[in-house]
Every structure is written in structure tokens, then in C-alpha cells.
Design a protein around this motif. Structure first.
Motif, PDB file in Angstrom:
ATOM      1  N   SER A   8       0.844  -1.184   0.000  1.00  9.79           N
ATOM      2  CA  SER A   8       0.000   0.000   0.000  1.00  9.79           C
ATOM      3  C   SER A   8       0.879   1.233   0.000  1.00  9.79           C
TER       4      SER A   8
ATOM      5  N   HIS B 217      -4.005   0.439  -2.643  1.00 12.85           N
ATOM      6  CA  HIS B 217      -3.787  -0.846  -1.973  1.00 12.85           C
ATOM      7  C   HIS B 217      -3.669  -1.914  -3.050  1.00 12.85           C
TER       8      HIS B 217
ATOM      9  N   PHE C 154      -8.313   4.807   7.185  1.00 10.58           N
ATOM     10  CA  PHE C 154      -8.925   3.559   6.721  1.00 10.58           C
ATOM     11  C   PHE C 154      -9.806   3.024   7.835  1.00 10.58           C
TER      12      PHE C 154
ATOM     13  N   ALA D 292     -11.644   4.055   2.559  1.00  6.80           N
ATOM     14  CA  ALA D 292     -10.471   4.924   2.652  1.00  6.80           C
ATOM     15  C   ALA D 292     -10.908   6.358   2.408  1.00  6.80           C
TER      16      ALA D 292
ATOM     17  N   THR E 111      -8.786  -6.423   1.187  1.00 10.60           N
ATOM     18  CA  THR E 111      -7.412  -6.027   1.484  1.00 10.60           C
ATOM     19  C   THR E 111      -6.579  -7.280   1.752  1.00 10.60           C
TER      20      THR E 111
END
Length: 743
Positions: A608, A621, A648, A666, A683
Motif C-alpha cells: 500500500s 492498496h 482507513f 479509505a 485487502t
């Protein structure tokens, strides 16, 4: 000179019957000695501790690797100073001492600029160091340390950079630096390639040399390699090839696409090994040019058998394997022409692992001979008359240091830097150099790796595989704990027995007909285990990860970074995965604007980054090279000093076993005013690998293709602050697989 290869199997080098071209390594065998009965611990750091100290790995506190340390004396990951390194002995005898390449003998939490440095190479008797401290590294963008500080590679892959030739260049320069001043001063060079550990990175032209050569599959590889081994005398004429491993699919059962992909992964590995051999040849040529070659005692060894961390199918990005997110074969095939290049972090399937350890069964991490019996060559024209002969006496890597001291006529020191020294555990095999009929002086050797146990004694071998002889037969994963009741049952029923003097490759378990010998071997294992700090037997993996270990800093929720500082190794970087976090940059934008990274972690295979480009804030990301999720500000960042912030916030639960970290939102802020937001559907669940965190730049392979490295911030960056809140969500079992796979 010790040359330590990484994850290179018994049946891969040309001189050991393998089909891979290794002419320079083969020349050491042709003009020196090839040992066919050398043993390692079956894992990286434990073996390296034996190579460099002459003591057993539990006595070195290296039962496994430092990432799995516990409080038991044999398991704490800190090699005691009473177990001196051969470098510490030789430097006091007037040698220059150089360490090049992989180290992995320091606790991971000690790898940062905060130290302590006493277990780095320069703290253990080496005068110079150039390499990397951890278990693996990209060959294109390595995490380099020069002496006691981080550096960036001297060039990029586009400019022709690769780690192996860089290591050779540095080794030659270290020797030449000293020789131009003191030409008669001896040196000790501990040269440890990153090869052939994953990622299998190599220029494409080297891999292409092997086009089509592995299309027949791993069974055909084994049969051909075994025939060559018997022809070369690397295995006895009456040796039998071990069974087809139950965890390895039959080659013909794979789809055509799977066979094509798998064959290419092996072509890349073969090119990687040949490329490594080529550059080792450059180092040997340098010694010849300087007149040092004939009087340099060279020992070449692999730290363990071939590695199975690529899984049953292999991968173009090892991080996917670590994060429980193996790519579909369709995705792998789309990247087939990139395998081995800077865009990948690849590893072959474990069918090639099994083939690479021909004629033995199993592989790295397990104490069958496939994990613990490895290539070993000795070359010393001025000291050995014999040429091109095979030596069969039993040996273990703890014998390397005693042999060196023996031929040098040096007694092991009673003390080093005022610290009384423990006795060496190995014995010299120098008497075998010129006597083909010499017998071993090393009669008994124990093995233990996460509960997988074995012992060799005078031609017999007992093995107690845990959790079983294969994953398929055990029905349990590696790292399953052994309870007291299970241990008792294993000792009563789980030990296999092989008469290695007559059964070289462990093919015939004779335990049923030799109860007395089996009981004798089990008893002997416990004697050795008590002597060297193996007990208590600890097979657990998840439990080890959950064990608190001493740290050099107190846990906190706020970290402050400044540009120009060293990259933080993943072990000491703030953990931002699966939790709410905020990154705040205190930055000044000059007239005309600025661009660059505020904070980034990871690389092009996962990571990231928070950065400024085209006057807009951006956050990206990189989900395991499979998805790039971004958010950008809707307005320009004005000139002047500002607080630029990324937040985040998780919006769901992670599904770690399925390879998905928390989804989240985000948000980007300028002076606490919202200027952009976006949902990130998935993620990275467990880790970025490589996982270093850098303030003010994105060195190495960039997290996002939106910029080129190092993309340093061109304004004035005062500080970057990371704030953490909420409970960290982890999955210890998945982290166990990740750490084991990096060794």
C-alpha cells in the motif's frame, strides 16, 4: 571459502546427476571431492548456525528460525556467544573475514536500525558484510545491508541489476581491497547466495535455455536423474529409488495447461541455478587470476533439501500462498511469460521439489533424507591430492568448522572476547581427503524439526515423521502440536527404521523385524536430545507464533517517521492490516507543486502507498498483484504547509482462511477537510512480502504502476505519523505457514 546455496536439492546439481547445467560447480567436484553422505538440519537458519559454529542447532538456540523462538534454551533464537563463530576464531588469527549474501542468524526484531547489532555479521567476527539479513529477498530489488546500514541496490533491473552478480562483485572487491595492501594475508569468505530460494528470479534468456526440457514431468526427471546418479557413483549401484510421494499428483493427471505452467516454472528454476553457477564461476575465475585459487579451501553445501513452499500447484506470487489466496491457473497462465521477472515472486510446485531431492523421499523441513541429505563439495588443490572422487563417509555440517581448524592446525579457542567457549560438537573429516577408504569419525547424529525426528547411528537410521510420512497420510498439517499422550504413542508406534548402509534412499522400513534395534535407536535419540537441548519436543506452529518474545520497544499505537530514514523491516513496522488506522503527513508544498510518496509498505506483488501526484492525494492498496484499489482527492492540494491525512475504516469482517482481509472505506483529508473517499472491497489479510515500510519514498519495485521508483517526495516532508486503534485481527495458523515458507 564456504559457499552456501539455499534450498538446492540433492538431485539438482549436474555433478549429482541433475539435468541442470552447473559446469562451474561441477568443476569443483571434478577437481576435488564430492561427498554423498553429508547432512544438514533440514532448515535454513538452524543449518547455517551449524555451518558457522560447529555446534548442533538446538545448542545454538536455533531449533527452528528466530521468528518461532520460545523461552526454552534450545529454542530462543539467540546463538549464545559461548558458541563462537569460525569467523571469530579466524579473525583473531590474522584472517580477513567477509560475509556475503544471506545471513538469517539474527532475531527478526533486531534487524532494524535500532539494533542491537551484536548478532549482525559485524558483531560475530566478520569485518565486512554485504547482503540481506532475513530469510528471503527479491533478486531484482533486494533488501540490502552494507556492513551495518541499509543501502539501495546500485542499479535497477532495467539497467541489468540482479542480486547474484552483485554479491559476486562485492565479494571480489572485498578480497581485492585487502590484497592490494596485504597480499599474503589470508581470508575467510562466507558466501551465501539468495539462490536457489524463492523467488526464483532470473533473466529470461537463462530460463529460455531450458525450453521444453521438463515437459515430461517430475517422474521422468527422477528416473533420469537417478540413472545418472548411479552412473556417476553418487548413489550406490544397488540403491533403490524412493516411492512416488502421496502428496505429489501424477504428471499425467494434470491438465495440459497445468503441465505447461508447471514445466515453465521448472525451466525458470533451472535457469536460476545455471545463472547462479555462472556467477560462482566468475568468483572462482577471480581467485585464479589473483593466484589464490589453488590454496583456497572451498566447501560448497546447500542448507537443506529442495523447498516445497510453492504448494501443490506452484505460484507466480508467493505472497498469495502466504495469504491463503492462491491464484487460479488462468491467472497464472496470463503471467507465464513474466515468471522469473521483476513482476513476479514465483515458486515451483512441490512435484519439482520431490524430483529435486532424487533419490530421496520428502523435502525441506522434514528429517527424512530429502530434507537432511544435501550436496557437499570440497576443493583444495594445494591440500588434497585426490581429484574427482566420491567420498562416502557419514558427515554433518557441524563437521565443517572442526575440519577447517584441523587443516589449519588451530586449536578451538578456550575463550573469545573473554567469553569461555563450549566444545565443538562436530569432528574433522580431513582424514578422508586423500584416503578413499577412510571411515567416518561421526557415528551418531540426531535430527529434530518441529517434532519431525530422526537419528543416524553407524549405518542405521530411525525416523519418526510428524505429523506423518506425508500430508495425505497424516491428515494433519505441518506444525500440529504433539501432546504427551500423542508423544507416547509415537514413541511406541511411530518410529520407522532403515538400514542406510544397505538402503541408501530410505525405501524399506525394517522396524517390524528389528524391535531391539528400533528401541536402541529411540533411546539413543533421547540421549542426544537431552545432551543438546532438544527437549521439550515442541512441534507446535501456531502456539509458537502466539508466544510473547522480548522486544526492543514497548507496544504502542502511535509511530512517527521522518524521510531519509531506513526502511523498517516488517517485523518492527506498525501492523496496519485488518484494523482501523490513520496516516498523517506534515508536509510543505512549494510554489509550482510537489509530488512523491509519504509512506509506503510492500512492493509490486502486494502493498500500500500514500502519495501526492499531479497535485492530488492518492492512496493505493495492491491486493497481491491481483487487484489495485485506489482513492484520489477531488481537488488539488494547495501550496504551503498542510496536514495531509489518510484514514482507513473497516466496514466488514475479514475472511482470512479464504484469503480476504477486511473491506473498508479509505478517506483522504487536507487540513482535516474530506477531499476524497472510496470503498476498498478486499485487502491483504496476513502480510506483505517483501514487507518493508518506508517514509518519503517507494524504493525498489513500486507498489503501484502510477509512479516510478523511488518517487521521493519533492516538497518538504517534516513527519509522517501512523495512528492505530481497535483490536488487531490475526490468524496465527496462516502466519505460521507464511513464516515457514520464507526460510
Amino acid at each position: 571459502m564456504f559457499i552456501t546455496l539455499d534450498d538446492t536439492g540433492y538431485g539438482q546439481l549436474g555433478c549429482y546427476g541433475g539435468p541442470i547445467a552447473t559446469p562451474n560447480i561441477d568443476s569443483l567436484a571434478r577437481n576435488g571431492l564430492l561427498y554423498n553422505n553429508m547432512h544438514t538440519t533440514a532448515l535454513c537458519s538452524p543449518s547455517r548456525s551449524c555451518i558457522i559454529t560447529g555446534r548442533n542447532h538446538h545448542a545454538n538456540a536455533m531449533a527452528l528460525v528466530t521468528e518461532f523462538s520460545t523461552g526454552y534454551p534450545g529454542y530462543n533464537g539467540r546463538i549464545p556467544f559461548e558458541n563462537g563463530f569460525v569467523s571469530e576464531t579466524l579473525v583473531e588469527r590474522g584472517f580477513n573475514t567477509y560475509a556475503i549474501g544471506k545471513w538469517h542468524l539474527v532475531p527478526s526484531e533486531f534487524e532494524s536500525a535500532a539494533g542491537p547489532y551484536d548478532r549482525w555479521p559485524l558483531g560475530r567476527g566478520f569485518e565486512r558484510f554485504y547482503g540481506f539479513l532475513g530469510g528471503d529477498s527479491s533478486q531484482w530489488y533486494p533488501d540490502l545491508v552494507y556492513d551495518n546500514h541499509q543501502i539501495e541496490p546500485p542499479a535497477t533491473p532495467e539497467e541489468g541489476y540482479h542480486l547474484t552478480p552483485d554479491l559476486v562483485d562485492r565479494a571480489m572487491s572485498f578480497v581485492a581491497d585487502a590484497k592490494q595492501v596485504a597480499p599474503d594475508k589470508p581470508f575467510f569468505l562466507y558466501f551465501c547466495t539468495g539462490a536457489t530460494h524463492a523467488p526464483h528470479h532470473v533473466p529470461k534468456e537463462w530460463a529460455d535455455r531450458y525450453r521444453g526440457q521438463f515437459d515430461d514431468g517430475w517422474d521422468a526427471y527422477r528416473e533420469a536423474a537417478f540413472a545418472r546418479q548411479r552412473q556417476l557413483g553418487v548413489v550406490p549401484a544397488d540403491a533403490r529409488l524412493s516411492r512416488h510421494d502421496p502428496d505429489v499428483p501424477e504428471w499425467d493427471s494434470l491438465t495440459p495447461d497445468a503441465r505447461r505452467l508447471s514445466a515453465r516454472m521448472m525451466e525458470v528454476y533451472a535457469g536460476f541455478l545455471s545463472h547462479t553457477d555462472h556467477h560462482i564461476g566468475r568468483l572462482l575465475d577471480f581467485l585464479k587470476e589473483t593466484g589464490e585459487f589453488d590454496n583456497t579451501l572451498i566447501m560448497l553445501v546447500s542448507d537443506n533439501g529442495a523447498s516445497a513452499e510453492g504448494g501443490v500447484t506452484g505460484t507466480t506470487n508467493e505472497s498469495q500462498f502466504f495469504n491463503n489466496a492462491p491464484e487460479p491457473i488462468e491467472d497464472s497462465l496470463r503471467s507465464i511469460d513474466e515468471i522469473g521477472g521483476p513482476a513476479t515472486f514465483n515458486h515451483y510446485p512441490w512435484g519439482w521439489t520431490w524430483a529435486g531431492n532424487t533419490p530421496f523421499r520428502r523435502w525441506k523441513r522434514e528429517t527424512y533424507r530429502g530434507g537432511a541429505s544435501d550436496p557437499f563439495l570440497v576443493h583444495w588443490p594445494h591440500g588434497i591430492r585426490a581429484r574427482g572422487e566420491v567420498r562416502t563417509p557419514y558427515a554433518h555440517i557441524i563437521d565443517m568448522v572442526p575440519t577447517v581448524l584441523d587443516v589449519l592446525g588451530i586449536e578451538p579457542p578456550a575463550a573469545i572476547k573473554g567469553v569461555p567457549q563450549s566444545p565443538l560438537h562436530g569432528v574433522s573429516f580431513a582424514h578422508t581427503f586423500d584416503d578413499a577408504s577412510a571411515r567416518t569419525l561421526h557415528h551418531t547424529q540426531y535430527f529434530e524439526m518441529m517434532g519431525h525426528r530422526a537419528i543416524d547411528h553407524d549405518g542405521w537410521r530411525a525416523v519418526c515423521p510428524w505429523p506423518g510420512p506425508s500430508f495425505a497420510e497424516a491428515g494433519k498439517p505441518f506444525g500440529t502440536p504433539i501432546g504427551a499422550e500423542t508423544l507416547g504413542k509415537l514413541d511406541a508406534e511411530g518410529w520407522e527404521l532403515y538400514h542406510i548402509a544397505e538402503d541408501f534412499a530410505e525405501t524399506d522400513d525394517v522396524a517390524a523385524g528389528n524391535t531391539a534395534k528400533r528401541v536402541e535407536m529411540i533411546s539413543l535419540w533421547y540421549v542426544e536430545a537431552g545432551k543438546y537441548g532438544v527437549l521439550p519436543i515442541d512441534a507446535g506452529g501456531v502456539q509458537r507464533l502466539m508466544t510473547e518474545r522480548p522486544q526492543i520497544f514497548a507496544e504502542r499505537n502511535r509511530y512517527t517517521f521522518r524521510p531519509g530514514t531506513e526502511t523498517l523491516p516488517a517485523a518492527v513496522a506498525p501492523r496496519v492490516l485488518n484494523r482501523p488506522f490513520a496516516v498523517t503527513a506534515d508536509a510543505e508544498i512549494p510554489a509550482g507543486g510537489a509530488e512523491g510518496v509519504f509512506l509506503c509498505q510492500g512492493t509490486n506483488v502486494g502493498g500500500s502507498t500514500f502519495y501526492l501526484k499531479d497535485r492530488r492525494l492518492h492512496y493505493a492498496h495492491n491486493y497481491l498483484r491481483r487487484g489495485m484499489y485506489t482513492v484520489s482527492s477531488t481537488e488539488d492540494v494547495p501550496e504551503g504547509r498542510h496536514e495531509l491525512r489518510l484514514e482507513f475504516e473497516p466496514t466488514g469482517k475479514p475472511e482470512i482462511p479464504e484469503g480476504r482481509g477486511v473491506p473498508g472505506r479509505a478517506r483522504l483529508y487536507v487540513d482535516r477537510r474530506l477531499v476524497g473517499e472510496a470503498d476498498i472491497p478486499v485487502t491483504t489479510p496476513i502480510m506483505f512480502n517483501p514487507g518493508g515500510m518506508t517514509c518519503g519514498a517507494d524504493p525498489g519495485s513500486p507498489v503501484t504502476p502510477d509512479h516510478r521508483p523511488p518517487f521521493g517526495f519533492t516538497g518538504t516532508l517534516h513527519t509522517v505519523t501512523v495512528d492505530l486503534s481497535g483490536e488487531l485481527i490475526t490468524d496465527a495458523e496462516s502466519e505460521l505457514r507464511m513464516h515457514l515458507s520464507r526460510q
